[in-house]
Design a protein around this motif. Structure first.
Motif, mmCIF file in Angstrom:
data_model
loop_
_atom_site.group_PDB
_atom_site.id
_atom_site.type_symbol
_atom_site.label_atom_id
_atom_site.label_comp_id
_atom_site.label_asym_id
_atom_site.label_seq_id
_atom_site.Cartn_x
_atom_site.Cartn_y
_atom_site.Cartn_z
ATOM 1 N N ALA A 51 25.572 55.167 55.203
ATOM 2 C CA ALA A 51 26.696 54.746 56.037
ATOM 3 C C ALA A 51 27.083 53.295 55.766
ATOM 4 O O ALA A 51 28.271 52.956 55.736
ATOM 5 C CB ALA A 51 26.361 54.946 57.515
ATOM 6 N N VAL A 52 26.100 52.445 55.571
ATOM 7 C CA VAL A 52 26.382 51.034 55.267
ATOM 8 C C VAL A 52 26.937 50.901 53.856
ATOM 9 O O VAL A 52 27.887 50.148 53.609
ATOM 10 C CB VAL A 52 25.110 50.165 55.423
ATOM 11 C CG1 VAL A 52 25.348 48.742 54.942
ATOM 12 C CG2 VAL A 52 24.635 50.166 56.874
ATOM 13 N N LEU A 53 26.346 51.646 52.915
ATOM 14 C CA LEU A 53 26.749 51.504 51.519
ATOM 15 C C LEU A 53 28.115 52.109 51.215
ATOM 16 O O LEU A 53 28.759 51.703 50.240
ATOM 17 C CB LEU A 53 25.699 52.125 50.599
ATOM 18 C CG LEU A 53 24.385 51.373 50.488
ATOM 19 C CD1 LEU A 53 23.450 52.094 49.523
ATOM 20 C CD2 LEU A 53 24.594 49.923 50.059
ATOM 21 N N GLY A 54 28.589 53.050 52.012
ATOM 22 C CA GLY A 54 29.896 53.651 51.746
ATOM 23 C C GLY A 54 30.999 52.610 51.624
ATOM 24 O O GLY A 54 31.576 52.430 50.536
ATOM 25 N N PRO A 55 31.295 51.886 52.699
ATOM 26 C CA PRO A 55 32.343 50.870 52.594
ATOM 27 C C PRO A 55 31.945 49.707 51.680
ATOM 28 O O PRO A 55 32.782 49.145 50.979
ATOM 29 C CB PRO A 55 32.558 50.403 54.039
ATOM 30 C CG PRO A 55 31.429 50.930 54.831
ATOM 31 C CD PRO A 55 30.833 52.067 54.076
ATOM 32 N N HIS A 56 30.666 49.381 51.673
ATOM 33 C CA HIS A 56 30.168 48.288 50.833
ATOM 34 C C HIS A 56 30.494 48.552 49.361
ATOM 35 O O HIS A 56 31.035 47.690 48.664
ATOM 36 C CB HIS A 56 28.650 48.158 51.044
ATOM 37 C CG HIS A 56 28.000 47.129 50.191
ATOM 38 N ND1 HIS A 56 27.789 45.846 50.623
ATOM 39 C CD2 HIS A 56 27.500 47.201 48.932
ATOM 40 C CE1 HIS A 56 27.190 45.166 49.663
ATOM 41 N NE2 HIS A 56 27.003 45.968 48.619
ATOM 42 N N MET A 57 30.170 49.749 48.898
ATOM 43 C CA MET A 57 30.403 50.079 47.487
ATOM 44 C C MET A 57 31.896 50.151 47.172
ATOM 45 O O MET A 57 32.306 49.821 46.058
ATOM 46 C CB MET A 57 29.708 51.386 47.123
ATOM 47 C CG MET A 57 28.210 51.261 47.025
ATOM 48 S SD MET A 57 27.506 52.870 46.558
ATOM 49 C CE MET A 57 25.762 52.467 46.493
ATOM 50 N N GLU A 58 32.701 50.558 48.133
ATOM 51 C CA GLU A 58 34.150 50.581 47.889
ATOM 52 C C GLU A 58 34.688 49.175 47.674
ATOM 53 O O GLU A 58 35.522 48.949 46.793
ATOM 54 C CB GLU A 58 34.888 51.264 49.035
ATOM 55 C CG GLU A 58 34.765 52.770 48.982
ATOM 56 C CD GLU A 58 35.839 53.470 49.779
ATOM 57 O OE1 GLU A 58 37.029 53.111 49.622
ATOM 58 O OE2 GLU A 58 35.473 54.373 50.545
ATOM 59 N N VAL A 59 34.211 48.217 48.472
ATOM 60 C CA VAL A 59 34.643 46.831 48.290
ATOM 61 C C VAL A 59 34.253 46.350 46.891
ATOM 62 O O VAL A 59 35.053 45.691 46.201
ATOM 63 C CB VAL A 59 34.046 45.909 49.379
ATOM 64 C CG1 VAL A 59 34.296 44.438 49.065
ATOM 65 C CG2 VAL A 59 34.608 46.272 50.745
ATOM 66 N N GLU A 60 33.049 46.700 46.480
ATOM 67 C CA GLU A 60 32.612 46.280 45.147
ATOM 68 C C GLU A 60 33.410 46.983 44.053
ATOM 69 O O GLU A 60 33.914 46.337 43.133
ATOM 70 C CB GLU A 60 31.121 46.566 44.975
ATOM 71 C CG GLU A 60 30.261 45.679 45.843
ATOM 72 C CD GLU A 60 28.790 46.032 45.802
ATOM 73 O OE1 GLU A 60 27.999 45.180 46.243
ATOM 74 O OE2 GLU A 60 28.413 47.135 45.344
ATOM 75 N N GLU A 61 33.521 48.306 44.147
ATOM 76 C CA GLU A 61 34.111 49.078 43.051
ATOM 77 C C GLU A 61 35.628 48.999 42.967
ATOM 78 O O GLU A 61 36.192 49.176 41.890
ATOM 79 C CB GLU A 61 33.661 50.533 43.141
ATOM 80 C CG GLU A 61 32.186 50.682 42.838
ATOM 81 C CD GLU A 61 31.729 52.113 42.735
ATOM 82 O OE1 GLU A 61 32.583 53.031 42.657
ATOM 83 O OE2 GLU A 61 30.509 52.328 42.732
ATOM 84 N N TYR A 62 36.293 48.744 44.070
ATOM 85 C CA TYR A 62 37.749 48.672 44.056
ATOM 86 C C TYR A 62 38.266 47.248 44.244
ATOM 87 O O TYR A 62 39.471 47.022 44.161
ATOM 88 C CB TYR A 62 38.353 49.599 45.112
ATOM 89 C CG TYR A 62 38.040 51.047 44.822
ATOM 90 C CD1 TYR A 62 38.755 51.738 43.845
ATOM 91 C CD2 TYR A 62 37.013 51.700 45.483
ATOM 92 C CE1 TYR A 62 38.444 53.063 43.552
ATOM 93 C CE2 TYR A 62 36.691 53.019 45.193
ATOM 94 C CZ TYR A 62 37.417 53.693 44.229
ATOM 95 O OH TYR A 62 37.096 54.996 43.930
ATOM 96 N N GLY A 63 37.353 46.310 44.488
ATOM 97 C CA GLY A 63 37.732 44.918 44.667
ATOM 98 C C GLY A 63 37.063 44.003 43.657
ATOM 99 O O GLY A 63 37.707 43.515 42.732
ATOM 100 N N LEU A 64 35.772 43.803 43.809
ATOM 101 C CA LEU A 64 35.055 42.859 42.944
ATOM 102 C C LEU A 64 34.933 43.320 41.496
ATOM 103 O O LEU A 64 35.212 42.556 40.573
ATOM 104 C CB LEU A 64 33.640 42.615 43.490
ATOM 105 C CG LEU A 64 33.489 41.671 44.665
ATOM 106 C CD1 LEU A 64 32.020 41.533 45.036
ATOM 107 C CD2 LEU A 64 34.089 40.314 44.376
ATOM 108 N N PHE A 65 34.444 44.532 41.298
ATOM 109 C CA PHE A 65 34.148 44.984 39.940
ATOM 110 C C PHE A 65 35.365 44.980 39.017
ATOM 111 O O PHE A 65 35.265 44.523 37.873
ATOM 112 C CB PHE A 65 33.475 46.350 39.939
ATOM 113 C CG PHE A 65 32.072 46.365 40.502
ATOM 114 C CD1 PHE A 65 31.408 45.222 40.908
ATOM 115 C CD2 PHE A 65 31.400 47.569 40.626
ATOM 116 C CE1 PHE A 65 30.116 45.256 41.417
ATOM 117 C CE2 PHE A 65 30.099 47.628 41.129
ATOM 118 C CZ PHE A 65 29.458 46.467 41.531
#
Length: 157
Positions: A51-65
């Motif tokens: 649940a924590v990693l869902g939005p977290h990974m989206e920020v990384e994969e669609y923003g930072l990465f």
């Protein structure tokens, strides 16, 4: 986690770091449950991590990465591949405790990978983003965060 480069002063990086901190605490909970032989709790903790990693990974994969991929294509691809491996094992507990007797050890293995993955982001991705992202790229990251939200309380709370 690290505090030496100042990247946590950027709101988005501060939020991602707080999510990492929460996940590290949850990894400890999963390990404690495993030591106690409590597979049901391991499954519940896996759900909380997911649940924590869902939005977290989206920020990384669609923003930072995307902002870092041109300069660090292999590194970003490796981090995304780790995301898929982590998600796959966590997803096994999405509908309750997996019946597979091998799942608890798979979970522990993937949590070890997750811990290592977090360190790569804290010590590599976040400082690189601090020095490398333009204002427009930060705004794009913040738009992703606004869209996906976070499970964390406000930093003052």
């Amino acid at each position: 986690m690290c505090e030496y480069c100042g990247c946590q002063a950027v709101t988005t990086i501060g939020e991602l770091t707080r999510e990492h901190d929460l996940v590290v605490d949850l990894i400890g909970d999963a390990r404690t449950a495993h030591t106690a032989g409590d597979v049901d709790t391991m499954g519940a903790v896996a759900g909380r991590i997911a649940a924590v990693l869902g939005p977290h990974m989206e920020v990384e994969e669609y923003g930072l990465f995307p902002a870092l991929a041109e300069d660090f294509p292999d590194h970003v691809a490796g981090l995304e591949a780790e995301h898929r491996r982590i998600e796959a094992v966590l997803r096994e507990a999405a509908d309750g405790t997996p019946a597979d007797p091998g799942w608890p050890l798979r979970l522990l293995d993937i949590l070890n990978l997750l811990r290592s993955h977090i360190l790569k982001e804290q010590d590599g991705v976040f400082p690189a983003a601090l020095v490398g992202l333009s204002t427009d790229e930060w705004e794009a990251v913040e738009k992703v965060r606004a869209r996906v939200g976070t499970l964390l309380p406000p930093s003052g709370g």
